[in-house]
Design a protein around this motif. Structure first.
Motif, mmCIF file in Angstrom:
data_model
loop_
_atom_site.group_PDB
_atom_site.id
_atom_site.type_symbol
_atom_site.label_atom_id
_atom_site.label_comp_id
_atom_site.label_asym_id
_atom_site.label_seq_id
_atom_site.Cartn_x
_atom_site.Cartn_y
_atom_site.Cartn_z
ATOM 1 N N UNK A 1 -10.374 -47.146 -21.862
ATOM 2 C CA UNK A 1 -11.315 -45.985 -22.224
ATOM 3 C C UNK A 1 -10.522 -44.893 -21.679
ATOM 4 N N UNK A 2 -10.612 -43.665 -22.437
ATOM 5 C CA UNK A 2 -9.625 -42.547 -22.242
ATOM 6 C C UNK A 2 -9.980 -41.795 -21.000
ATOM 7 N N UNK A 3 -11.051 -41.557 -20.843
ATOM 8 C CA UNK A 3 -11.545 -40.995 -19.617
ATOM 9 C C UNK A 3 -11.132 -41.581 -18.165
ATOM 10 N N UNK A 4 -11.268 -43.044 -18.189
ATOM 11 C CA UNK A 4 -10.799 -43.610 -17.047
ATOM 12 C C UNK A 4 -9.508 -43.471 -16.871
ATOM 13 N N UNK A 5 -8.505 -43.690 -18.024
ATOM 14 C CA UNK A 5 -7.253 -43.705 -17.781
ATOM 15 C C UNK A 5 -6.649 -42.474 -17.355
ATOM 16 N N UNK A 6 -7.259 -41.334 -18.278
ATOM 17 C CA UNK A 6 -6.572 -39.873 -17.748
ATOM 18 C C UNK A 6 -6.865 -39.831 -16.153
ATOM 19 N N UNK A 7 -8.131 -40.076 -15.664
ATOM 20 C CA UNK A 7 -8.422 -39.840 -14.345
ATOM 21 C C UNK A 7 -7.541 -40.864 -13.337
ATOM 22 N N UNK A 8 -7.476 -42.143 -13.774
ATOM 23 C CA UNK A 8 -6.384 -42.858 -13.150
ATOM 24 C C UNK A 8 -4.919 -42.520 -13.057
ATOM 25 N N UNK A 9 -4.591 -42.018 -14.089
ATOM 26 C CA UNK A 9 -3.244 -41.671 -14.169
ATOM 27 C C UNK A 9 -3.115 -40.536 -13.372
ATOM 28 N N UNK A 10 -4.007 -39.273 -13.288
ATOM 29 C CA UNK A 10 -3.698 -38.228 -12.679
ATOM 30 C C UNK A 10 -3.751 -38.696 -10.875
#
Length: 105
Positions: free
Chosen positions: A89-98
């Motif tokens: 899921x893109x939202x989870x992925x973006x926040x975890x990467x940050x």
């Protein structure tokens, strides 16, 4: 709450939402199926597995993030020993990467 703990809490939420896959076969399926948003690798993942998952992820331009976690930590968190975690899921992925990039800085 330490940043690392926040990231792990978010991964737990991601898993409960059904947006986290563990293991090479599931990562490959998610990447090839077009629903992988990010792949996380543990520090103790074998070179062979790392090379294979990087090959599939690069073909589909999926970001891959190296963590300092070990497979035993993943097993304690999720009940499954795995060196590859795929966020679907893109939202989870973006926040975890940050969070992971801020942790490494």
């Amino acid at each position: 709450m330490p940043l690392q703990e926040k990231c792990r809490n978010l991964l737990t939420i991601c898993r409960k939402a059904g947006k986290l896959e563990a293991g090479f076969a599931r990562a490959k399926d998610a990447i090839e199926g077009g629903y992988a948003a990010c792949v996380l690798l543990t520090a103790d993942l074998s070179d062979k597995s790392r090379k294979e998952v990087l090959y599939y992820a690069q073909r589909k331009q999926i970001p891959v993030v190296q963590t300092d976690w070990e497979m035993t930590e993943v097993r304690l968190l999720f009940g499954q020993r795995s060196g590859i975690l795929t966020i679907c899921e893109k939202g989870f992925a973006r926040r975890i990467q940050e969070m992971l990039l801020a942790e490494q800085a």
